[in-house]
Design a protein around this motif. Structure first.
Motif, PDB file in Angstrom:
ATOM      1  N   VAL A 178     -18.665  -8.991  21.441  1.00 37.72           N
ATOM      2  CA  VAL A 178     -18.578 -10.401  21.967  1.00 37.72           C
ATOM      3  C   VAL A 178     -19.030 -10.249  23.392  1.00 37.72           C
ATOM      4  O   VAL A 178     -19.710 -11.205  24.014  1.00 37.72           O
ATOM      5  N   TYR A 179     -19.138  -9.084  23.946  1.00 38.19           N
ATOM      6  CA  TYR A 179     -19.908  -8.933  25.385  1.00 38.19           C
ATOM      7  C   TYR A 179     -21.355  -9.173  25.215  1.00 38.19           C
ATOM      8  O   TYR A 179     -21.901  -9.600  26.207  1.00 38.19           O
ATOM      9  N   VAL A 180     -21.927  -8.870  24.132  1.00 37.44           N
ATOM     10  CA  VAL A 180     -23.496  -9.005  23.895  1.00 37.44           C
ATOM     11  C   VAL A 180     -23.602 -10.608  23.695  1.00 37.44           C
ATOM     12  O   VAL A 180     -24.405 -11.347  24.449  1.00 37.44           O
ATOM     13  N   PHE A 181     -23.017 -11.132  22.573  1.00 37.94           N
ATOM     14  CA  PHE A 181     -23.194 -12.619  22.353  1.00 37.94           C
ATOM     15  C   PHE A 181     -22.712 -13.538  23.383  1.00 37.94           C
ATOM     16  O   PHE A 181     -23.443 -14.365  23.743  1.00 37.94           O
ATOM     17  N   ALA A 182     -21.618 -13.260  23.979  1.00 35.95           N
ATOM     18  CA  ALA A 182     -21.118 -14.317  25.301  1.00 35.95           C
ATOM     19  C   ALA A 182     -21.884 -13.954  26.340  1.00 35.95           C
ATOM     20  O   ALA A 182     -22.391 -14.880  26.969  1.00 35.95           O
ATOM     21  N   GLY A 183     -22.456 -12.788  26.605  1.00 31.33           N
ATOM     22  CA  GLY A 183     -23.005 -12.438  27.761  1.00 31.33           C
ATOM     23  C   GLY A 183     -24.561 -13.136  27.755  1.00 31.33           C
ATOM     24  O   GLY A 183     -25.040 -13.622  28.694  1.00 31.33           O
ATOM     25  N   GLN A 184     -25.088 -13.222  26.451  1.00 34.09           N
ATOM     26  CA  GLN A 184     -26.351 -13.857  26.477  1.00 34.09           C
ATOM     27  C   GLN A 184     -26.169 -15.342  26.641  1.00 34.09           C
ATOM     28  O   GLN A 184     -26.947 -16.019  26.922  1.00 34.09           O
ATOM     29  N   LEU A 185     -25.102 -15.862  26.052  1.00 31.11           N
ATOM     30  CA  LEU A 185     -24.720 -17.275  26.211  1.00 31.11           C
ATOM     31  C   LEU A 185     -24.695 -17.779  27.640  1.00 31.11           C
ATOM     32  O   LEU A 185     -25.281 -18.783  27.883  1.00 31.11           O
ATOM     33  N   ILE A 186     -23.846 -17.081  28.303  1.00 33.53           N
ATOM     34  CA  ILE A 186     -23.449 -17.639  29.544  1.00 33.53           C
ATOM     35  C   ILE A 186     -24.602 -17.302  30.614  1.00 33.53           C
ATOM     36  O   ILE A 186     -24.544 -17.541  31.815  1.00 33.53           O
ATOM     37  N   SER A 187     -25.717 -16.325  30.107  1.00 33.89           N
ATOM     38  CA  SER A 187     -26.529 -15.934  31.068  1.00 33.89           C
ATOM     39  C   SER A 187     -27.895 -16.822  30.698  1.00 33.89           C
ATOM     40  O   SER A 187     -28.940 -16.804  31.093  1.00 33.89           O
ATOM     41  N   SER A 188     -27.668 -18.021  29.747  1.00 37.59           N
ATOM     42  CA  SER A 188     -28.855 -18.828  29.600  1.00 37.59           C
ATOM     43  C   SER A 188     -29.042 -19.876  30.685  1.00 37.59           C
ATOM     44  O   SER A 188     -28.240 -20.186  31.502  1.00 37.59           O
ATOM     45  N   PRO A 189     -30.293 -20.442  30.562  1.00 34.82           N
ATOM     46  CA  PRO A 189     -30.440 -21.594  31.537  1.00 34.82           C
ATOM     47  C   PRO A 189     -29.376 -22.743  31.599  1.00 34.82           C
ATOM     48  O   PRO A 189     -29.611 -23.646  32.364  1.00 34.82           O
ATOM     49  N   LEU A 190     -28.879 -22.781  30.492  1.00 38.75           N
ATOM     50  CA  LEU A 190     -27.815 -24.013  30.373  1.00 38.75           C
ATOM     51  C   LEU A 190     -27.005 -23.835  31.689  1.00 38.75           C
ATOM     52  O   LEU A 190     -26.483 -25.014  32.071  1.00 38.75           O
ATOM     53  N   ARG A 216     -26.671  -2.381  30.221  1.00 41.44           N
ATOM     54  CA  ARG A 216     -27.233  -3.734  30.628  1.00 41.44           C
ATOM     55  C   ARG A 216     -28.367  -4.150  29.242  1.00 41.44           C
ATOM     56  O   ARG A 216     -28.908  -5.108  29.408  1.00 41.44           O
ATOM     57  N   SER A 217     -28.608  -2.910  28.192  1.00 42.01           N
ATOM     58  CA  SER A 217     -29.496  -3.372  27.393  1.00 42.01           C
ATOM     59  C   SER A 217     -28.698  -3.855  26.077  1.00 42.01           C
ATOM     60  O   SER A 217     -28.080  -3.127  25.528  1.00 42.01           O
ATOM     61  N   PRO A 218     -28.893  -4.732  25.700  1.00 39.84           N
ATOM     62  CA  PRO A 218     -28.467  -5.416  24.322  1.00 39.84           C
ATOM     63  C   PRO A 218     -28.643  -4.393  23.246  1.00 39.84           C
ATOM     64  O   PRO A 218     -27.908  -4.311  22.301  1.00 39.84           O
ATOM     65  N   ASP A 219     -29.926  -4.152  23.066  1.00 42.55           N
ATOM     66  CA  ASP A 219     -30.309  -3.092  21.723  1.00 42.55           C
ATOM     67  C   ASP A 219     -29.244  -1.853  22.198  1.00 42.55           C
ATOM     68  O   ASP A 219     -28.819  -1.284  20.887  1.00 42.55           O
ATOM     69  N   PHE A 220     -29.067  -1.321  23.082  1.00 44.01           N
ATOM     70  CA  PHE A 220     -27.925  -0.197  23.235  1.00 44.01           C
ATOM     71  C   PHE A 220     -26.789  -0.374  22.820  1.00 44.01           C
ATOM     72  O   PHE A 220     -26.020   0.203  22.220  1.00 44.01           O
ATOM     73  N   VAL A 221     -26.193  -1.661  23.236  1.00 48.05           N
ATOM     74  CA  VAL A 221     -25.002  -1.867  22.797  1.00 48.05           C
ATOM     75  C   VAL A 221     -24.702  -2.128  21.304  1.00 48.05           C
ATOM     76  O   VAL A 221     -23.759  -1.659  20.927  1.00 48.05           O
ATOM     77  N   PHE A 222     -25.639  -2.673  20.618  1.00 49.75           N
ATOM     78  CA  PHE A 222     -25.577  -2.770  19.264  1.00 49.75           C
ATOM     79  C   PHE A 222     -25.780  -1.358  18.732  1.00 49.75           C
ATOM     80  O   PHE A 222     -25.088  -1.160  17.556  1.00 49.75           O
ATOM     81  N   PHE A 223     -26.516  -0.438  19.233  1.00 51.39           N
ATOM     82  CA  PHE A 223     -26.760   0.705  18.511  1.00 51.39           C
ATOM     83  C   PHE A 223     -25.202   1.624  18.793  1.00 51.39           C
ATOM     84  O   PHE A 223     -24.930   2.077  17.733  1.00 51.39           O
ATOM     85  N   PHE A 224     -24.736   1.346  19.971  1.00 52.01           N
ATOM     86  CA  PHE A 224     -23.484   2.192  20.145  1.00 52.01           C
ATOM     87  C   PHE A 224     -22.529   1.762  19.205  1.00 52.01           C
ATOM     88  O   PHE A 224     -21.601   2.346  18.764  1.00 52.01           O
ATOM     89  N   VAL A 271     -11.261  -2.211  17.683  1.00 47.87           N
ATOM     90  CA  VAL A 271     -11.033  -3.314  19.003  1.00 47.87           C
ATOM     91  C   VAL A 271     -12.257  -3.223  19.772  1.00 47.87           C
ATOM     92  O   VAL A 271     -12.755  -4.139  20.422  1.00 47.87           O
ATOM     93  N   VAL A 272     -12.590  -2.032  20.283  1.00 48.13           N
ATOM     94  CA  VAL A 272     -14.063  -1.535  21.224  1.00 48.13           C
ATOM     95  C   VAL A 272     -14.985  -2.231  20.702  1.00 48.13           C
ATOM     96  O   VAL A 272     -15.807  -2.978  21.326  1.00 48.13           O
ATOM     97  N   ILE A 273     -15.351  -2.190  19.414  1.00 47.78           N
ATOM     98  CA  ILE A 273     -16.377  -2.576  18.789  1.00 47.78           C
ATOM     99  C   ILE A 273     -16.354  -3.951  18.718  1.00 47.78           C
ATOM    100  O   ILE A 273     -17.430  -4.549  19.167  1.00 47.78           O
ATOM    101  N   ALA A 274     -15.532  -4.786  18.387  1.00 46.21           N
ATOM    102  CA  ALA A 274     -15.388  -6.083  18.626  1.00 46.21           C
ATOM    103  C   ALA A 274     -15.450  -6.728  20.158  1.00 46.21           C
ATOM    104  O   ALA A 274     -16.160  -7.661  20.254  1.00 46.21           O
ATOM    105  N   LEU A 275     -15.151  -5.894  20.978  1.00 45.51           N
ATOM    106  CA  LEU A 275     -15.217  -6.466  22.377  1.00 45.51           C
ATOM    107  C   LEU A 275     -16.641  -6.102  22.702  1.00 45.51           C
ATOM    108  O   LEU A 275     -17.075  -6.878  23.452  1.00 45.51           O
TER     109      LEU A 275
END
Length: 551
Positions: free
Chosen positions: A98-110, A56-64, A91-95
């Protein structure tokens, strides 16, 4: 002869091909070698960066993801090929990305404006006068963080053996200690050499500043604090927390003391409650004994009541902003902006019911010079209240108070909201160029032209009530007393460079306080003299007089 040369060149070509393919053979244990190197990189980076091991930490996902890229590169080098496993990991890296960028987008106030707006449950029907009874002037904090730093540094300078080895940390967190507002901060090691020579004993003391009396003290400990921000290696408080709770996401730990004066670190934990990475909120806190390092996690509803600060100020302001911003959805904030409110640019803290509350005003997005209301938020429970009291915003009130002492060039602290005689009132201190408190001011919220300034809180208060009455406020509710009696004991005390006289009267257990500015004859008063005093009675054990006459 030609056949001999053909055979020679053929044999040479075969030998080169054989050597080439032998060099390209996979090395045994290539995957293990790559894994070991990546693990070493992970441990080194984690030691310094302290990233929570949590998806659930975007920093960790990028680091991983970066670690996976390094693993793939090393494995390809050792295996001499880009095989099926590496393709799967790619493929896992790409996913993950996507998980981070899409997750931040769909979690926005929009998409979740309503959820953001409801994250802070604000009581809009709160009664200001019920929640804020007539102020007890023994609990008004007259010292802000900057002044506390000056007072603490001055006190620290008096202790020679500490000054040569330690510095004062500039946190100065506001807490309630034994039902009074204080600012507390730790010491820190001056440099690496001072750490090396002192770390075994730990930090020997902390500084405590009384925000009412402006008295500061260096509190010496029987056993030094072994865990702090200035400690190194695994006694650094952030690293200590990460070792014990590798998966938890922490806010910055804050320093507090319990009712016995024992030092602790309070480290709030958080998660995201809207979508994948939106709606950051506090879930609990880890309490760390600053001396022993013992840790204990508490869910947010179980945090001990003596702890004052669990929710960070910035997070509360952000949630309050969302509450006022998204009342009518996301697109309303862009187009019509109907009913959109925002917190004013500053905030302060108020001590109520042995808790610390964050206070700020709320104004419209049109950037006018008035507030439509005020918010109080409990920093331990996140209980929030909104008071629909309109009036001048804080910076207008500060300018009005500064205008009363233009010749002295004093600057006003950010005000707090109090109930003074039944009137919503801004209270603030006025500081000189050295950052020391010199005067006090009361400013009416309803009419910021009603301003009183005095050398003491009681003096400014008395003038303020008179001004309210002069401006038609006939229902001002306060208690004033006039008393003539014989002085039984008197002592001079220098507070912040100003002389104040503490005295008692016969047949009274109360302590009365009179600043030298009230009467130039005060230095000559002695036990047995008769005085007439006037003061606003707030039913406390000590009273600051607003006038004194010597018989």
């Amino acid at each position: 002869m030609e056949n001999i040369f053909e055979k020679f060149f053929t044999r040479m070509t075969e030998n080169r091909q054989r050597q080439f393919f032998q060099q390209r053979q996979p090395q045994k244990g290539g995957t293990i070698k790559a894994l070991v190197i990546v693990l070493i990189v992970f441990l080194i980076v984690e030691y310094f960066v302290l990233i929570p091991i949590n998806l659930r930490s975007p920093d960790f996902v990028f680091f991983f993801s970066i670690l996976l890229v390094i693993f793939i590169a090393l494995r390809s080098l050792f295996q001499a090929s880009f095989d099926k496993v590496n393709k799967i990991l790619s493929v896992v890296i790409a996913l993950l990305l996507v998980y981070v960028f899409a997750g931040q987008l769909i979690s926005s106030p929009l998409f979740f404006a309503s959820s953001y707006q409801k994250q802070l449950d604000v009581d809009k029907n709160a009664d200001f006068y019920k929640d804020n009874p007539k102020v007890n002037y023994q609990s008004i904090p007259v010292v802000d963080k900057e002044s506390a730093e000056r007072l603490g540094d001055r006190k620290m300078g008096e202790i020679v053996d500490y000054v040569s080895q330690f510095e004062v940390d500039n946190d100065y967190v506001q807490i309630n200690y034994q039902d009074k507002p204080y600012r507390v901060t730790t010491l820190s090691y001056s440099d690496l050499i001072k750490w090396f020579t002192n770390h075994r004993e730990g930090l020997p003391a902390y500084i405590r500043v009384d925000m009412v009396t402006q008295e500061s003290e260096v509190v010496r400990l029987d056993e030094g604090m072994k865990y702090s921000h200035s400690d190194l290696f695994f006694r650094n408080i952030d690293r200590h927390l990460r070792v014990h709770y590798p998966t938890k996401m922490f806010e910055t730990p804050s320093f507090e003391i319990d009712d016995d004066g024992h030092p602790y670190w309070v480290a709030p934990t958080y998660t995201y409650k809207i979508g994948l990475f939106g709606g950051k909120d506090i879930t609990g806190a880890v309490l760390v004994d600053a001396v022993s390092g013992d840790c204990q996690y508490y869910d947010i509803q179980d945090v001990p009541t003596w702890i004052d600060r669990v929710y960070p100020s910035e997070l509360l302001i952000e949630q309050l902003n969302n509450w006022g911003k998204y009342t009518h959805g996301f697109f309303n904030t862009i187009f019509s902006q109907k009913g959109v409110l925002k917190p004013t640019d500053g905030y302060n803290y108020i001590a109520l019911n042995d808790d610390v509350y964050l206070y700020t005003g709320l104004t419209s997005v049109s950037n006018d010079a008035s507030n439509v209301g005020f918010a109080l938020i409990n920093m331990r429970t996140k209980e929030a209240k909104y008071y629909a009291i309109s009036g001048a915003e804080e910076f207008s009130a500060m300018s009005s108070a500064e205008g009363k002492v233009t010749d002295l060039k004093y600057t006003a602290t950010f005000p707090i909201l109090i109930n003074a005689g039944g009137e919503p009132t801004y209270f603030m201190s006025l500081k000189d160029s050295a950052g020391l408190v010199k005067k006090y001011a009361f400013v009416s919220v309803e009419n910021y032209q009603i301003v009183s300034v005095g050398d003491s809180v009681a003096e400014a208060e008395k003038e303020y009530y008179a001004l309210l009455k002069d401006n038609g406020k006939t229902n001002v509710d306060y208690d004033t007393e006039k008393l003539t009696a014989v002085v039984s004991d008197i002592h001079e005390v220098v507070v912040n460079g100003n002389s104040q006289y503490y005295f008692q009267l016969q047949d009274s257990n109360q302590v009365f306080i009179a600043p030298i500015s009230l009467n130039a004859q005060l230095p000559f008063v002695k036990a047995g003299d008769t005085v007439t005093i006037e003061y606003v009675n707030d039913e406390s054990t000590s009273q600051t007089v607003s006038s004194i006459t010597i018989q």
